[in-house]
Scaffold this motif. Structure first.
Motif, PDB file in Angstrom:
ATOM      1  N   SER A  67       0.854  -1.199   0.000  1.00 22.69           N
ATOM      2  CA  SER A  67       0.000   0.000   0.000  1.00 22.69           C
ATOM      3  C   SER A  67       0.885   1.243   0.000  1.00 22.69           C
ATOM      4  N   GLY A 360      -7.478   5.002  -1.136  1.00 18.57           N
ATOM      5  CA  GLY A 360      -6.939   3.690  -1.505  1.00 18.57           C
ATOM      6  C   GLY A 360      -6.904   3.461  -3.004  1.00 18.57           C
ATOM      7  N   LYS A 361      -7.369   2.272  -3.396  1.00 17.42           N
ATOM      8  CA  LYS A 361      -7.408   1.889  -4.812  1.00 17.42           C
ATOM      9  C   LYS A 361      -8.296   2.816  -5.622  1.00 17.42           C
ATOM     10  N   ASP A 362      -9.312   3.366  -4.945  1.00 18.91           N
ATOM     11  CA  ASP A 362     -10.298   4.194  -5.641  1.00 18.91           C
ATOM     12  C   ASP A 362      -9.902   5.666  -5.709  1.00 18.91           C
ATOM     13  N   ILE A 393      -7.629   7.008 -11.902  1.00 17.11           N
ATOM     14  CA  ILE A 393      -7.113   6.171 -10.817  1.00 17.11           C
ATOM     15  C   ILE A 393      -5.659   5.799 -11.097  1.00 17.11           C
ATOM     16  N   GLU A 395      -4.119   2.987 -11.644  1.00 15.95           N
ATOM     17  CA  GLU A 395      -3.858   2.083 -12.768  1.00 15.95           C
ATOM     18  C   GLU A 395      -3.802   2.845 -14.093  1.00 15.95           C
ATOM     19  N   ASP A 411      -0.663  10.624  -9.065  1.00 16.98           N
ATOM     20  CA  ASP A 411      -1.331   9.779  -8.070  1.00 16.98           C
ATOM     21  C   ASP A 411      -0.632   9.858  -6.714  1.00 16.98           C
ATOM     22  N   ASP A 482       2.889  -4.293  -6.282  1.00 12.09           N
ATOM     23  CA  ASP A 482       2.354  -5.546  -6.844  1.00 12.09           C
ATOM     24  C   ASP A 482       3.068  -6.782  -6.284  1.00 12.09           C
ATOM     25  N   ILE A 500      -2.984  -2.076  -2.301  1.00 11.90           N
ATOM     26  CA  ILE A 500      -3.352  -1.298  -3.484  1.00 11.90           C
ATOM     27  C   ILE A 500      -2.794  -1.936  -4.764  1.00 11.90           C
ATOM     28  N   LYS A 502      -1.642  -5.056  -7.357  1.00  6.86           N
ATOM     29  CA  LYS A 502      -2.398  -6.238  -7.790  1.00  6.86           C
ATOM     30  C   LYS A 502      -1.420  -7.315  -8.264  1.00  6.86           C
TER      31      LYS A 502
END
Ligand SMILES: [Zn+2]
Length: 508
Positions: A67, A360-362, A393, A395, A411, A482, A500, A502
């Motif tokens: 994270s 977070g991820k969002d 976001i 990604e 980001d 990741d 966060i 993947k």
């Protein structure tokens, strides 16, 4: 426990301060045969984007938790930087002034385990059961067996990883080999700062790590665990050489700005600067972050000019190319980070903005600017597409900027400034100048630094090999957060909701 797993054990090795381009060059030259073996029989990426700023904390903490920094009362791993001032949200009413955290001080280093946020879990904490070995990690919260509370030599770091497979009974009462082992080699970073990334001793140490890795792989084969083990290798950040080194002590003296004294709560500013500077100033008290207006009309405690505009003062530091600061109205869920930068063509000061919303991820971030695009995203077809004045976001930022300078920075900046422990103004010379100034003292004249957003600092190696179960795959890009979810997927374990990153198996 029945898991849908590809392997039964994972080993993660973190080499501090190694650029992807340097490691893969050594691999291609045949100098790192064991790492080459992992690359040739596994998943690798020579374009793995680390977090920003490219400093051990946050970067190493982000690898271990999967994270990023953030508004840690709610989300994020709470480790904003190597140095921070303990300010809270809402500000503490304590009469005791906030302390300075400095992980460069060995007596404070292991406090990272206490400082890290309660809303995240380290990789050690994300393994529900089984033996866990931490060899020389600073950040080991959740590890059942911890070695390396003192300074180990590199051989000892690997020796523990090897011993745990040869003689697990010396480490674990149930005599089983560890499901997770993490070895952290920090000595590469020490040598980089001291001697530089091109020095023989630094390169030889990486070669030495490869040799120990070979011994570890041999042990796994000998003990029959090789085919059921994944070995991950990653670095926290790269590095660069500053063009000029300047001692900033006289600059602050001349301005009449007195360094913060955390015992007495006196002074005008606290900062630490490599090539980027992180400045803290008092607001209503040292417990409060200042407003923009308070920084524009600053009450200097000593003989300095009253009503000083701190922004203008910091622009006088040699080589400053841009600065960041937060808006007064910012909330954890929504806000603005201001960017001031010098227009390349006209030399005039320009203003840009990063707006953020969500967690977070969002989390989404949007970048707008006047005049020229400071990051030069507009010069490249792929990255220019994301300059659409819309929210995106992580990604999406990664996909659009992984191949150029300042990857994912839009980001990352809000994630830093959301943290109540973050500073008030960031400056950067983009590597033109190095200062090595911490809390009132110039520490060294070494030009070998890491912090800025250029590729040399931000792109690290990412390798997972070992078990022949793995497909051979070269990823176009990925990110350091990741690593944990990928290793967990290999073990058949679902990552904690705070992760966060993947699994890289989900990349195209
Ligand atoms: Zn580091």
């Amino acid at each position: 426990m029945v898991r849908n797993s590809k392997v039964n054990q994972v080993i993660l090795i973190i080499l501090d301060d190694v650029r992807a381009e340097h490691l893969f060059k050594l691999i291609n030259e045949g100098k790192l045969p064991n790492m080459r073996n992992l690359v040739e029989n596994g998943i690798s990426c020579s374009n793995c984007v680390t977090s920003y700023p490219a400093i051990t904390f946050p970067c190493y903490g982000n690898i271990v938790t999967g994270s990023y920094s953030g508004y840690f009362p709610k989300e994020g791993n709470a480790l904003p930087l190597y140095h921070w001032l303990n300010r809270k949200d809402p500000p503490s009413t304590s009469k005791k002034p906030p302390f300075i955290r400095n992980y460069g001080d060995r007596s404070q280093l292991l406090k990272a385990n206490k400082d890290i946020g309660k809303n995240v879990k380290t990789i050690f904490e994300q393994i529900p059961e089984g033996n866990i070995l931490s060899s020389s990690c600073f950040l080991f919260r959740g590890a059942y067996f911890v070695v390396g509370k003192s300074v180990y030599d590199v051989e000892a770091i690997f020796k523990h990883l090897i011993e745990a497979f040869e003689h697990p009974e010396t480490y674990f009462p149930n005599k089983e080999v560890p499901i997770l082992s993490v070895g952290y080699v920090f000595q590469t970073d020490d040598l980089m700062h001291e001697l530089g990334f091109d020095h023989t001793n630094y390169i030889n140490l990486i070669v030495e790590c490869d040799r120990y890795l070979g011994s570890l792989m041999n042990t796994l084969k000998k003990t029959g665990y090789y085919d059921s083990t994944a070995i991950g290798l990653i670095s926290d950040h790269g590095n660069f050489k500053a063009k000029k080194i300047v001692d900033l002590e006289p600059f602050f003296q001349e301005k009449g700005l007195i360094p913060y004294n955390p015992e007495k709560g006196t002074g005008d500013f606290d900062c630490n600067i490599g090539s980027m500077g992180f400045f803290n100033f008092p607001g209503d008290t040292w417990q409060h972050h200042p407003s923009i207006q308070q920084m524009q009309k600053f009450k200097v405690s000593g003989k300095g000019k009253q009503g000083m505009n701190l922004f203008n003062t910091l622009w006088e530091i040699p080589g400053v190319k841009y600065m960041y600061y937060r808006d007064d109205e910012n909330k954890p869920e929504k806000g603005i980070i201001h960017i001031e930068y010098l227009d390349k063509n006209s030399g005039k000061k320009r203003h840009g903005m990063i707006e953020y919303r969500g967690f977070g991820k969002d989390q989404q971030a949007k970048y707008t600017y006047e005049g020229n695009d400071f990051y030069q995203y507009s010069d490249n077809e792929k990255s220019a597409k994301i300059l659409d004045s819309k929210f995106h976001i992580l990604e999406e930022w990664l996909e659009a900027t992984n191949h150029i300078n300042f990857p994912i920075i839009i980001d990352q900046i809000p994630r830093y400034f959301k943290n109540p422990r973050s500073c008030d103004i960031i400056i950067s010379t983009l590597g033109e100048y190095g200062f090595n100034y911490d809390h009132g003292v110039t520490q060294s004249a070494s030009p070998f630094i890491h912090d800025i957003g250029i590729r040399e600092c931000m792109i690290v190696p990412f390798i997972i090999g070992g078990s022949p179960e793995f497909p051979q795959k070269e990823l176009k890009y990925c990110k350091t957060t990741d690593m944990v979810p990928t290793l967990l997927e290999l073990l058949g374990i679902k990552p904690h909701s705070s992760v966060i990153g993947k699994s890289v198996f989900n990349y195209p």
